[in-house]
Design a protein around this motif. Structure first.
Motif, PDB file in Angstrom:
ATOM      1  N   LYS A  50      10.651 -40.881  65.371  1.00 28.94           N
ATOM      2  CA  LYS A  50      12.039 -41.059  64.938  1.00 28.94           C
ATOM      3  C   LYS A  50      12.083 -41.973  63.704  1.00 28.94           C
ATOM      4  N   THR A  51      11.223 -42.994  63.724  1.00 29.49           N
ATOM      5  CA  THR A  51      11.135 -43.881  62.565  1.00 29.49           C
ATOM      6  C   THR A  51      10.119 -43.305  61.587  1.00 29.49           C
ATOM      7  N   LYS A  52      10.564 -43.076  60.363  1.00 28.12           N
ATOM      8  CA  LYS A  52       9.681 -42.476  59.363  1.00 28.12           C
ATOM      9  C   LYS A  52       9.070 -43.551  58.470  1.00 28.12           C
ATOM     10  N   THR A  53       7.889 -43.249  57.961  1.00 29.38           N
ATOM     11  CA  THR A  53       7.253 -44.114  56.977  1.00 29.38           C
ATOM     12  C   THR A  53       7.626 -43.604  55.588  1.00 29.38           C
ATOM     13  N   VAL A  54       8.047 -44.512  54.723  1.00 29.84           N
ATOM     14  CA  VAL A  54       8.444 -44.148  53.366  1.00 29.84           C
ATOM     15  C   VAL A  54       7.451 -44.790  52.396  1.00 29.84           C
ATOM     16  N   VAL A  55       6.893 -43.972  51.492  1.00 29.12           N
ATOM     17  CA  VAL A  55       5.853 -44.469  50.586  1.00 29.12           C
ATOM     18  C   VAL A  55       6.288 -44.235  49.142  1.00 29.12           C
ATOM     19  N   GLY A  56       6.278 -45.293  48.347  1.00 29.91           N
ATOM     20  CA  GLY A  56       6.659 -45.186  46.939  1.00 29.91           C
ATOM     21  C   GLY A  56       5.634 -45.887  46.063  1.00 29.91           C
ATOM     22  N   THR A  57       5.589 -45.526  44.796  1.00 27.87           N
ATOM     23  CA  THR A  57       4.586 -46.121  43.907  1.00 27.87           C
ATOM     24  C   THR A  57       5.227 -46.563  42.596  1.00 27.87           C
ATOM     25  N   ALA A  58       4.534 -47.437  41.870  1.00 24.54           N
ATOM     26  CA  ALA A  58       4.945 -47.800  40.512  1.00 24.54           C
ATOM     27  C   ALA A  58       3.702 -48.183  39.736  1.00 24.54           C
TER      28      ALA A  58
END
Lengths: 353, 353
Positions: A50-58
């Motif tokens: 139910k809880t999602k992992t969110v992955v972002g980059t810079a």
């Protein structure tokens, strides 16, 4: 030795950044059931629970995104992480972990890297974020930072770029154009300094815009406020390359148009002050639309959330969503409609180059 | 304009890569309950459910990790992704998503990037991996690729670097030194070509080592075999900077020592062939210990799994775990114990520079 026989050579500058990304990623389709949100958004949302992992980059490249003449290393470390975290915040998620990779030339000392990590440490403390990965490699020239930010959000709250509906309200956090105004001041003082090394730069009265450029903050406060007030935006994006680019991106992904009211665009007094310093040709609204590096949120909400949202002092309602064939436009106080144009890449990059 | 008053300037080359990372990350402690595995491992494991998300990264810098004289762009795209994925595979996880960021100079054409993405596409198809993020920015010089790989694994199967126990068996996939042998061949042919542009490079009989350097594969087959045979390694790491560095890293994180038997180290005939080509001073075992870029797995298993593991043709038992005070050593066929030394950084980097 590798013979490249290529009859057609297209300059990468001839396509805009967005068009080039679209070309390169064409035909890639998500097949894994753990892929919740992917291409075309500010970050990836993955996972099976139910809880999602969110992955972002810079990624930040010396000479493109920063100039060591006027960038304190602590601020640089802080900013690189803040930019990656802003990409997961723009999915309506909160940060939990960061991973940092550096490519660094021998021009940098161990003590310089200590400074850089002092900034990263400050960020981690302020935003309750764990550093879970660190890698280093050599670089031929200068410093490149690549940060991966990891966060989490309930599946029901994750917000991508593609959900805006006609009649939704278009909202924005913070103000626009101030980071670019800060960059203009730094570049001006640098140019003067080059002409006269005895010159003492004058940053007085420009503190706000300088901080906006050098040390941006991710808007986790907005994500928390939205959760506390039980609002799930219909779409959301990070304003990294100017308000015009962000609005056009939301419209493209949501297959809609939008109308932004010029007088509703939040512009700080400091930004207007820089514009008047630089002469009459520079309009604050141009900086807001095209300046870039603002690191603010642009999002759409259902009209039914209007009463709640108008109570938030940190969010401005700047327009609304329209049918796709209307395009993305700005309406001036004189009621003239101006078609928004994306620069395709951050003018801040151009300026630093 | 920024005045850096720093009484002490320490050259970054004076500390090894591992010591420098340790210095920079000292005092960072994980506080979030979603942080399962962090610093000191090949990747991060995060999340709240039974299935964890594993995130790994890899950065490749032109002039350091690759030389465009002899690197086909398709291979480069494939390799950059393979390296990031190898870091999550080394946590005993399988890949699901990748995100790609490029910093690219105007020297590269749109068609060159098409080639690069053809390699990325091939990887995604072969390893059932979704491309969920793509970002581009400018670069002052050359090309830098940064890849974030996302995978998943049951919490009970995730393997970090820190769990090896005394008497555990030390195991390795594939062979060692061959990627570096491939690099040596490419550099030799490049040097000859520079002296005589009419020269036709001769790669015959070196196909295997060239492929090992130019187009490595992540060892997802080993992760699957371990799962199918119900084996959870006690510790595991990706061999990126030579077998010696990897063994020392496992020992350091697990607070143990190890004994590796020289004659058990898998070395391909192609690697020995390159060594004999280059003269008697170059020993295959030196390439295996220090060569780097092998992209293979080094892991420890409980002795109770011995019967199962010896049946796998792709895994070699090369030694065992000892008490910490014994250190990390290699035992020669003459029964001489040699203390392993880490180069601290990939010699492949040095060679390319």
């Amino acid at each position: 030795m590798t013979v490249q026989e290529n009859p057609k050579i297209t300059d990468i500058g001839s396509l805009g950044k967005n068009a080039l990304i679209q070309r390169l990623t064409e035909g890639f389709t998500a097949k894994n059931k753990s892929t919740v949100i992917g291409l075309g958004n500010d970050a990836s949302a993955v996972g099976q629970g139910k809880t999602k992992t969110v992955v972002g980059t810079a990624m930040m490249v010396e000479g493109i995104h920063f100039d060591m003449t006027y960038t304190p290393l602590q601020h640089l470390g802080y900013k690189a992480v803040a930019l990656a975290v802003s990409n997961i915040v723009a999915m309506n998620a909160l940060p939990r972990q960061i991973m940092v990779s550096l490519a660094v030339s021998s021009r940098y000392s161990v003590e310089a890297l200590d400074e850089l990590f002092a900034g990263i440490r400050r960020f981690c403390q302020r935003y309750d974020t764990d550093l879970t990965g660190c890698d280093l490699c050599s670089s031929v020239a200068g410093l490149t930072l690549s940060v991966t930010a990891i966060g989490e959000a309930d599946k029901a709250r994750i917000t991508g770029c593609g959900g805006a509906k006609v009649h939704d309200l278009l909202c924005a956090s913070g103000d626009f154009g101030s980071a670019y105004a800060g960059l203009l001041i730094l570049e001006r003082e640098k140019a003067t300094y080059k002409g006269n090394p005895q010159f003492q730069p004058d940053f007085s009265s420009h503190e706000y815009v300088l901080e906006r450029f050098l040390k941006p903050e991710p808007r986790t406060d907005i994500v928390k406020w939205l959760a506390d007030n039980d609002i799930v935006p219909t779409s959301m994006t990070n304003v990294a390359d100017g308000l015009a680019d962000a609005a056009m991106h939301l419209c493209q992904e949501s297959h809609c148009g939008c109308e932004i009211y010029e007088e509703r665009i939040p512009i700080d007094y400091g930004t207007s002050h820089v514009c008047s310093d630089f002469g009459t040709n520079m309009l604050p609204v141009s900086l807001a639309l095209n300046g870039g590096m603002d690191n603010e949120l642009l999002f759409s909400i259902s009209q039914s959330d209007y009463e709640k949202i108008k109570a938030c002092p940190n969010i401005a309602i700047i327009g609304h969503i329209t049918e796709q064939n209307r395009g993305a436009i700005m309406v001036t106080p004189q009621n003239t409609a101006i078609q928004l144009k994306s620069q395709g890449r951050s003018p801040a990059e151009t300026a630093v180059q």
